[in-house]
Write an enzyme that holds these catalytic residues in place. Structure first.
Site, PDB file in Angstrom:
ATOM      1  N   SER A  93      20.520 -22.333   8.522  1.00 27.85           N
ATOM      2  CA  SER A  93      19.231 -22.394   9.458  1.00 27.85           C
ATOM      3  C   SER A  93      18.723 -23.380  10.424  1.00 27.85           C
ATOM      4  CB  SER A  93      17.978 -21.623   7.637  1.00 27.85           C
ATOM      5  OG  SER A  93      16.135 -22.712   8.306  1.00 27.85           O
ATOM      6  N   HIS A 100      20.509 -18.475  11.983  1.00 30.26           N
ATOM      7  CA  HIS A 100      19.112 -18.200  10.792  1.00 30.26           C
ATOM      8  C   HIS A 100      18.397 -18.780  11.608  1.00 30.26           C
ATOM      9  CE1 HIS A 100      17.171 -16.382   7.441  1.00 30.26           C
ATOM     10  NE2 HIS A 100      16.349 -17.588   7.192  1.00 30.26           N
ATOM     11  N   ASP A 135      13.751 -19.172  11.799  1.00 35.77           N
ATOM     12  CA  ASP A 135      12.972 -18.938  11.107  1.00 35.77           C
ATOM     13  C   ASP A 135      11.249 -19.338  11.224  1.00 35.77           C
ATOM     14  OD1 ASP A 135      13.289 -18.707   8.225  1.00 35.77           O
ATOM     15  OD2 ASP A 135      14.259 -20.729   8.461  1.00 35.77           O
ATOM     16  N   MET A 185       7.622 -19.179  11.925  1.00 40.88           N
ATOM     17  CA  MET A 185       6.148 -18.740  10.747  1.00 40.88           C
ATOM     18  C   MET A 185       5.338 -19.218  11.695  1.00 40.88           C
ATOM     19  SD  MET A 185       7.949 -21.727   8.100  1.00 40.88           S
ATOM     20  CE  MET A 185       9.160 -21.781   7.079  1.00 40.88           C
ATOM     21  N   HIS A 244      13.916 -14.323  10.767  1.00 45.12           N
ATOM     22  CA  HIS A 244      13.058 -13.814   9.682  1.00 45.12           C
ATOM     23  C   HIS A 244      11.666 -14.620  10.246  1.00 45.12           C
ATOM     24  CE1 HIS A 244      12.395 -15.919   5.330  1.00 45.12           C
ATOM     25  NE2 HIS A 244      12.159 -14.806   5.834  1.00 45.12           N
ATOM     26  N   MET A 250       7.874 -14.662   9.623  1.00 46.00           N
ATOM     27  CA  MET A 250       7.303 -14.857   8.091  1.00 46.00           C
ATOM     28  C   MET A 250       6.204 -15.066   8.917  1.00 46.00           C
ATOM     29  SD  MET A 250      10.030 -18.128   6.129  1.00 46.00           S
ATOM     30  CE  MET A 250      10.635 -18.422   7.488  1.00 46.00           C
ATOM     31  N   MET A 307      14.087 -13.371  -0.868  1.00 54.88           N
ATOM     32  CA  MET A 307      13.624 -15.008  -1.185  1.00 54.88           C
ATOM     33  C   MET A 307      14.179 -15.463  -2.119  1.00 54.88           C
ATOM     34  SD  MET A 307      12.762 -15.413   2.289  1.00 54.88           S
ATOM     35  CE  MET A 307      12.623 -17.335   2.217  1.00 54.88           C
ATOM     36  N   GLY A 340      11.822 -25.634   4.022  1.00 55.31           N
ATOM     37  CA  GLY A 340      13.251 -26.069   3.795  1.00 55.31           C
ATOM     38  C   GLY A 340      13.295 -27.187   2.148  1.00 55.31           C
ATOM     39  N   GLY A 341      14.524 -26.804   1.495  1.00 57.96           N
ATOM     40  CA  GLY A 341      14.779 -28.204   0.439  1.00 57.96           C
ATOM     41  C   GLY A 341      13.886 -28.030  -0.837  1.00 57.96           C
ATOM     42  N   ASP A 367      17.736 -16.138   0.833  1.00 57.85           N
ATOM     43  CA  ASP A 367      17.339 -17.476   1.726  1.00 57.85           C
ATOM     44  C   ASP A 367      16.102 -18.345   0.633  1.00 57.85           C
ATOM     45  OD1 ASP A 367      16.282 -19.020   3.876  1.00 57.85           O
ATOM     46  OD2 ASP A 367      15.405 -16.972   4.312  1.00 57.85           O
ATOM     47  N   GLY A 368      17.197 -19.765   0.407  1.00 59.65           N
ATOM     48  CA  GLY A 368      16.354 -21.062  -0.311  1.00 59.65           C
ATOM     49  C   GLY A 368      16.723 -21.492  -1.004  1.00 59.65           C
ATOM     50  N   GLY A 405      19.888 -24.055   4.856  1.00 63.72           N
ATOM     51  CA  GLY A 405      18.693 -24.670   5.769  1.00 63.72           C
ATOM     52  C   GLY A 405      19.440 -26.637   5.597  1.00 63.72           C
TER      53      GLY A 405
HETATM   54  C1  DX5 Z   1      11.838 -20.895   4.247  1.00 60.39           C
HETATM   55  C2  DX5 Z   1      12.854 -20.014   5.117  1.00 60.39           C
HETATM   56  C3  DX5 Z   1      14.313 -20.835   5.319  1.00 60.39           C
HETATM   57  C4  DX5 Z   1      14.634 -22.518   4.890  1.00 60.39           C
HETATM   58  C5  DX5 Z   1      15.645 -22.534   3.735  1.00 60.39           C
HETATM   59  O1  DX5 Z   1      10.550 -20.666   3.869  1.00 60.39           O
HETATM   60  O2  DX5 Z   1      13.033 -19.035   5.556  1.00 60.39           O
HETATM   61  O3  DX5 Z   1      15.317 -20.343   6.144  1.00 60.39           O
HETATM   62  O4  DX5 Z   1      15.662 -22.752   5.898  1.00 60.39           O
HETATM   63  O5  DX5 Z   1      16.491 -23.523   3.378  1.00 60.39           O
HETATM   64  P1  DX5 Z   1      16.583 -24.364   2.204  1.00 60.39           P
HETATM   65  O6  DX5 Z   1      18.132 -23.821   3.065  1.00 60.39           O
HETATM   66  O7  DX5 Z   1      17.072 -26.120   3.006  1.00 60.39           O
HETATM   67  O8  DX5 Z   1      16.196 -24.063   0.915  1.00 60.39           O
HETATM   68 ZN    ZN Z   2      14.728 -17.915   6.338  1.00 55.91          ZN
END
Ligand code: DX5
Ligand code: ZN
Length: 225
Positions: A13, A38, A40, A42, A74, A76, A145, A152-153, A180-181, A202
């Site tokens: 990601s 991937h 993202d 938002m 993705h 959001m 999810m 992330g993180g 994811d996550g 990510g």
């Molecule tokens: C969060 C995103 C993810 C994000 C995941 O809402 O959809 O794709 O990058 O990050 P990690 O792998 O750090 O949890």
């Molecule tokens: Zn994502």
């Protein structure tokens, strides 16, 4: 379905990448074997942060495609159907919208396929798997999810493998199940064993000192899961 989506895949990601050298970061993980990138999106409404859109996608799509890869978008965002066409034109290979963001999941899946992309639906941790029970045959990819979307993180939600197992038994073998996550070397194995085949990572990749090595380690953990 493009070969890049088949089998167990780790999808880096770019949310956690260094955007000042995005092309180099993508090259690094693709050279290590990644074939799904991937992406993202938002909107500051469905989730609080604002990230990237079709302009950035069009800036990376050729690089990813020329290296034999695909871009997994993705969304959001609220009212996702207003944006499908722009993302398809910008080079998306799959478009995943959130079930919670629209009352028209069935129509959205149809619209995405009409644009020549794989149709994906994501559900938040608080949304039951049964919500998607009427979409069999309409959906190519389901994203479960494993954190709440937006950042992330975050820590992996421990009940996720059970949820993926229930999703697999609800929708059968023909649908891609993506998670994811919070995916890293500890969680990739259990998620693959539960039936996920597309694992987004990510911070575990781009937050590592050596993203290529991190990608390889997560891939081996998933394969041996
Ligand atoms: C969060 C995103 C993810 C994000 C995941 O809402 O959809 O794709 O990058 O990050 P990690 O792998 O750090 O949890
Ligand atoms: Zn994502």
């Amino acid at each position: 379905m493009p070969d890049a989506f088949k089998g167990i895949r780790i999808a880096p990601s770019i949310l956690s990448s260094d955007f000042g050298r995005l092309g180099a970061q993508i090259a690094e993980v693709m050279d290590a074997g990644a074939r799904v990138i991937h992406f993202d999106v938002m909107d500051g409404q469905f989730v609080p942060p604002i990230t990237i859109g079709p302009l950035v996608l069009s800036g990376i799509a050729d690089q990813v495609h020329d290296a034999g890869g695909v871009v997994d978008v993705h969304l959001m965002i609220e009212d996702p159907d207003r944006q499908f066409e722009d993302f398809a034109k910008a080079g998306a290979d799959s478009i995943v919208f959130h079930e919670e963001a629209t009352p028209h999941a069935h129509r959205c899946c149809h619209a995405i396929r009409e644009l020549g992309c794989l149709a994906g639906v994501a559900i938040n941790p608080g949304t039951p798997v049964e919500t998607l029970s009427e979409l069999g045959g309409m959906v190519d990819e389901v994203l479960v999810m494993t954190v709440n979307p937006g950042w992330g993180g975050q820590p992996f939600i421990e009940s996720s493998p059970d949820k993926v197992r229930r999703m697999r038994s609800l929708l059968g073998e023909d649908v891609l199940i993506e998670v994811d996550g919070g995916i890293g070397t500890k969680t990739a194995g259990p998620m693959a064993a539960a039936g996920a085949t597309l694992l987004v990572a990510g911070s575990a990749i781009f937050g590592a000192d050596d993203p290529a090595q991190a990608y390889a380690d997560i891939h081996s953990a998933a394969e041996s899961g």
